[in-house]
Write a protein that holds these residues in place. Structure first.
Motif, PDB file in Angstrom:
ATOM      1  N   ALA A   1     -12.139  16.253  16.113  1.00 53.34           N
ATOM      2  CA  ALA A   1     -10.983  15.406  16.388  1.00 53.34           C
ATOM      3  C   ALA A   1      -9.785  16.245  16.809  1.00 53.34           C
ATOM      4  CB  ALA A   1     -10.624  14.592  15.155  1.00 53.34           C
ATOM      5  N   ILE A   2      -9.002  15.689  17.667  1.00 47.84           N
ATOM      6  CA  ILE A   2      -7.774  16.352  18.107  1.00 47.84           C
ATOM      7  C   ILE A   2      -6.712  16.273  17.020  1.00 47.84           C
ATOM      8  CG2 ILE A   2      -5.864  16.210  19.763  1.00 47.84           C
ATOM      9  CD1 ILE A   2      -7.958  15.141  21.774  1.00 47.84           C
ATOM     10  N   ALA A   3      -6.671  15.146  16.308  1.00 49.36           N
ATOM     11  CA  ALA A   3      -5.632  14.933  15.298  1.00 49.36           C
ATOM     12  C   ALA A   3      -6.181  14.094  14.159  1.00 49.36           C
ATOM     13  CB  ALA A   3      -4.433  14.222  15.932  1.00 49.36           C
ATOM     14  N   GLN A   4      -5.436  14.000  13.084  1.00 51.45           N
ATOM     15  CA  GLN A   4      -5.766  13.138  11.959  1.00 51.45           C
ATOM     16  C   GLN A   4      -4.708  12.060  11.852  1.00 51.45           C
ATOM     17  OE1 GLN A   4      -5.967  15.728   8.551  1.00 51.45           O
ATOM     18  NE2 GLN A   4      -8.131  16.140   8.909  1.00 51.45           N
ATOM     19  N   TYR A   5      -5.139  10.866  11.479  1.00 46.80           N
ATOM     20  CA  TYR A   5      -4.221   9.748  11.305  1.00 46.80           C
ATOM     21  C   TYR A   5      -3.201  10.072  10.225  1.00 46.80           C
ATOM     22  CZ  TYR A   5      -2.475   5.195   9.952  1.00 46.80           C
ATOM     23  OH  TYR A   5      -1.650   4.151   9.649  1.00 46.80           O
ATOM     24  N   GLY A   6      -1.939   9.728  10.486  1.00 48.43           N
ATOM     25  CA  GLY A   6      -0.876   9.991   9.529  1.00 48.43           C
ATOM     26  C   GLY A   6      -0.300   8.719   8.948  1.00 48.43           C
ATOM     27  N   VAL A   7       0.593   8.071   9.700  1.00 47.38           N
ATOM     28  CA  VAL A   7       1.302   6.921   9.166  1.00 47.38           C
ATOM     29  C   VAL A   7       1.734   6.015  10.317  1.00 47.38           C
ATOM     30  CG1 VAL A   7       3.535   8.121   9.177  1.00 47.38           C
ATOM     31  CG2 VAL A   7       3.181   6.229   7.598  1.00 47.38           C
ATOM     32  N   VAL A   8       1.808   4.719  10.060  1.00 51.93           N
ATOM     33  CA  VAL A   8       2.411   3.771  11.001  1.00 51.93           C
ATOM     34  C   VAL A   8       3.882   3.652  10.624  1.00 51.93           C
ATOM     35  CG1 VAL A   8       2.510   1.340  11.711  1.00 51.93           C
ATOM     36  CG2 VAL A   8       0.301   2.452  11.397  1.00 51.93           C
ATOM     37  N   VAL A   9       4.765   3.722  11.632  1.00 51.10           N
ATOM     38  CA  VAL A   9       6.205   3.666  11.402  1.00 51.10           C
ATOM     39  C   VAL A   9       6.770   2.454  12.135  1.00 51.10           C
ATOM     40  CG1 VAL A   9       8.398   4.893  11.619  1.00 51.10           C
ATOM     41  CG2 VAL A   9       6.265   6.185  11.316  1.00 51.10           C
ATOM     42  N   LEU A  10       7.522   1.627  11.423  1.00 53.90           N
ATOM     43  CA  LEU A  10       8.169   0.465  12.011  1.00 53.90           C
ATOM     44  C   LEU A  10       9.670   0.684  12.072  1.00 53.90           C
ATOM     45  CD1 LEU A  10       6.288  -2.403  10.144  1.00 53.90           C
ATOM     46  CD2 LEU A  10       5.871  -1.573  12.453  1.00 53.90           C
ATOM     47  N   ASP A  11      10.271   0.339  13.199  1.00 56.08           N
ATOM     48  CA  ASP A  11      11.723   0.362  13.313  1.00 56.08           C
ATOM     49  C   ASP A  11      12.304  -0.797  12.502  1.00 56.08           C
ATOM     50  OD1 ASP A  11      11.608   2.498  15.024  1.00 56.08           O
ATOM     51  OD2 ASP A  11      12.068   1.349  16.832  1.00 56.08           O
ATOM     52  N   ALA A  12      13.499  -0.583  11.967  1.00 55.73           N
ATOM     53  CA  ALA A  12      14.140  -1.625  11.164  1.00 55.73           C
ATOM     54  C   ALA A  12      15.650  -1.441  11.171  1.00 55.73           C
ATOM     55  CB  ALA A  12      13.635  -1.571   9.726  1.00 55.73           C
ATOM     56  N   ARG A  13      16.364  -2.547  11.197  1.00 62.86           N
ATOM     57  CA  ARG A  13      17.817  -2.465  11.032  1.00 62.86           C
ATOM     58  C   ARG A  13      18.137  -2.058   9.602  1.00 62.86           C
ATOM     59  NH1 ARG A  13      16.966  -7.026  14.552  1.00 62.86           N
ATOM     60  NH2 ARG A  13      16.446  -8.173  12.676  1.00 62.86           N
ATOM     61  N   ASP A  14      17.313  -2.507   8.644  1.00 70.09           N
ATOM     62  CA  ASP A  14      17.479  -2.168   7.232  1.00 70.09           C
ATOM     63  C   ASP A  14      16.139  -1.656   6.694  1.00 70.09           C
ATOM     64  OD1 ASP A  14      17.849  -2.051   4.483  1.00 70.09           O
ATOM     65  OD2 ASP A  14      18.902  -3.968   4.366  1.00 70.09           O
ATOM     66  N   PRO A  15      15.858  -0.359   6.854  1.00 70.33           N
ATOM     67  CA  PRO A  15      14.548   0.161   6.449  1.00 70.33           C
ATOM     68  C   PRO A  15      14.267   0.014   4.951  1.00 70.33           C
ATOM     69  CG  PRO A  15      16.014   1.950   7.095  1.00 70.33           C
ATOM     70  CD  PRO A  15      16.705   0.670   7.432  1.00 70.33           C
ATOM     71  N   GLN A  16      15.290   0.123   4.117  1.00 65.42           N
ATOM     72  CA  GLN A  16      15.094  -0.039   2.673  1.00 65.42           C
ATOM     73  C   GLN A  16      14.574  -1.448   2.371  1.00 65.42           C
ATOM     74  OE1 GLN A  16      16.022   2.306  -0.011  1.00 65.42           O
ATOM     75  NE2 GLN A  16      14.810   0.891  -1.231  1.00 65.42           N
ATOM     76  N   ALA A  17      15.206  -2.471   2.932  1.00 69.30           N
ATOM     77  CA  ALA A  17      14.785  -3.851   2.679  1.00 69.30           C
ATOM     78  C   ALA A  17      13.389  -4.113   3.221  1.00 69.30           C
ATOM     79  CB  ALA A  17      15.792  -4.822   3.295  1.00 69.30           C
ATOM     80  N   LEU A  18      13.079  -3.567   4.399  1.00 73.09           N
ATOM     81  CA  LEU A  18      11.752  -3.788   4.967  1.00 73.09           C
ATOM     82  C   LEU A  18      10.693  -3.052   4.152  1.00 73.09           C
ATOM     83  CD1 LEU A  18      10.448  -5.418   7.188  1.00 73.09           C
ATOM     84  CD2 LEU A  18      10.563  -3.402   8.659  1.00 73.09           C
ATOM     85  N   ALA A  19      11.011  -1.869   3.662  1.00 70.17           N
ATOM     86  CA  ALA A  19      10.086  -1.142   2.788  1.00 70.17           C
ATOM     87  C   ALA A  19       9.810  -1.951   1.521  1.00 70.17           C
ATOM     88  CB  ALA A  19      10.654   0.228   2.432  1.00 70.17           C
ATOM     89  N   GLU A  20      10.835  -2.551   0.956  1.00 73.20           N
ATOM     90  CA  GLU A  20      10.654  -3.359  -0.251  1.00 73.20           C
ATOM     91  C   GLU A  20       9.803  -4.602   0.037  1.00 73.20           C
ATOM     92  OE1 GLU A  20      14.602  -3.939  -1.819  1.00 73.20           O
ATOM     93  OE2 GLU A  20      14.829  -1.794  -2.191  1.00 73.20           O
ATOM     94  N   PHE A  21       9.971  -5.209   1.223  1.00 76.22           N
ATOM     95  CA  PHE A  21       9.150  -6.352   1.613  1.00 76.22           C
ATOM     96  C   PHE A  21       7.673  -5.957   1.625  1.00 76.22           C
ATOM     97  CE2 PHE A  21       6.742  -8.396   5.011  1.00 76.22           C
ATOM     98  CZ  PHE A  21       6.797  -9.728   4.607  1.00 76.22           C
ATOM     99  N   TYR A  22       7.341  -4.874   2.345  1.00 75.22           N
ATOM    100  CA  TYR A  22       5.936  -4.469   2.447  1.00 75.22           C
ATOM    101  C   TYR A  22       5.388  -3.952   1.124  1.00 75.22           C
ATOM    102  CZ  TYR A  22       5.519  -5.503   7.361  1.00 75.22           C
ATOM    103  OH  TYR A  22       5.453  -6.176   8.561  1.00 75.22           O
ATOM    104  N   ALA A  23       6.206  -3.292   0.322  1.00 73.32           N
ATOM    105  CA  ALA A  23       5.756  -2.865  -1.004  1.00 73.32           C
ATOM    106  C   ALA A  23       5.399  -4.089  -1.849  1.00 73.32           C
ATOM    107  CB  ALA A  23       6.837  -2.034  -1.693  1.00 73.32           C
ATOM    108  N   GLY A  24       6.210  -5.143  -1.768  1.00 75.15           N
ATOM    109  CA  GLY A  24       5.906  -6.370  -2.501  1.00 75.15           C
ATOM    110  C   GLY A  24       4.659  -7.053  -1.980  1.00 75.15           C
ATOM    111  N   LEU A  25       4.475  -7.059  -0.678  1.00 71.00           N
ATOM    112  CA  LEU A  25       3.306  -7.679  -0.065  1.00 71.00           C
ATOM    113  C   LEU A  25       2.020  -6.956  -0.454  1.00 71.00           C
ATOM    114  CD1 LEU A  25       2.589  -9.946   2.081  1.00 71.00           C
ATOM    115  CD2 LEU A  25       2.528  -8.078   3.737  1.00 71.00           C
ATOM    116  N   LEU A  26       2.070  -5.631  -0.477  1.00 74.32           N
ATOM    117  CA  LEU A  26       0.871  -4.827  -0.695  1.00 74.32           C
ATOM    118  C   LEU A  26       0.709  -4.307  -2.121  1.00 74.32           C
ATOM    119  CD1 LEU A  26       1.156  -2.796   2.608  1.00 74.32           C
ATOM    120  CD2 LEU A  26      -0.509  -4.600   2.103  1.00 74.32           C
TER     121      LEU A  26
END
Length: 122
Positions: free
Chosen positions: A2-27
């Motif tokens: 393999a050329i590379a290893q998978y790392g992380v998916v990154v989403l843009d957000a106006r409020d990254p803290q709030a979006l992180a809390e949303f996905y943490a609650g979902l998952l």
């Protein structure tokens, strides 16, 4: 090799803290510390989602196609828990945009920043 290893998916957000809390609650994952304009949510076996500040974010306009979704996330849900999962996702701030109507095995939502994601029957 393999050329590379998978790392992380990154989403843009106006409020990254709030979006992180949303996905943490979902998952059921853990929110890390905000470091500048970046925050990560960590799950089992090293799985991660990250969010970075994008103050001028223009979310996709799904399903119109005018501003395509560009990316969406699929999350598996046991068939017998879909109604409960949907209720909890909506309570966290998701918006239902396409119900499965008994014809498909997924339902489409927008997260609080407007990124599409699906709850897929598993």
């Amino acid at each position: 090799m393999a050329i590379a290893q998978y790392g992380v998916v990154v989403l843009d957000a106006r409020d990254p803290q709030a979006l992180a809390e949303f996905y943490a609650g979902l998952l059921g994952w853990q929110v890390g510390e905000l470091e500048g304009d970046w925050i990560e949510v960590a799950g089992p076996q090293g799985r991660m989602l990250a969010f970075q500040t994008a103050p001028d974010l223009v979310p996709p306009d799904w399903p119109s196609g005018e501003r395509s979704q560009q990316l969406h996330l699929d999350f598996r849900v046991p068939r017998d828990r879909i109604e409960e999962a949907e209720r909890e996702a909506l309570e966290l701030g998701a918006k239902l945009v396409q119900h499965d109507e008994g014809k498909r095995d997924f339902r489409v939502y927008l997260d609080p920043e407007g990124h599409p994601f699906c709850l897929c029957l598993h």
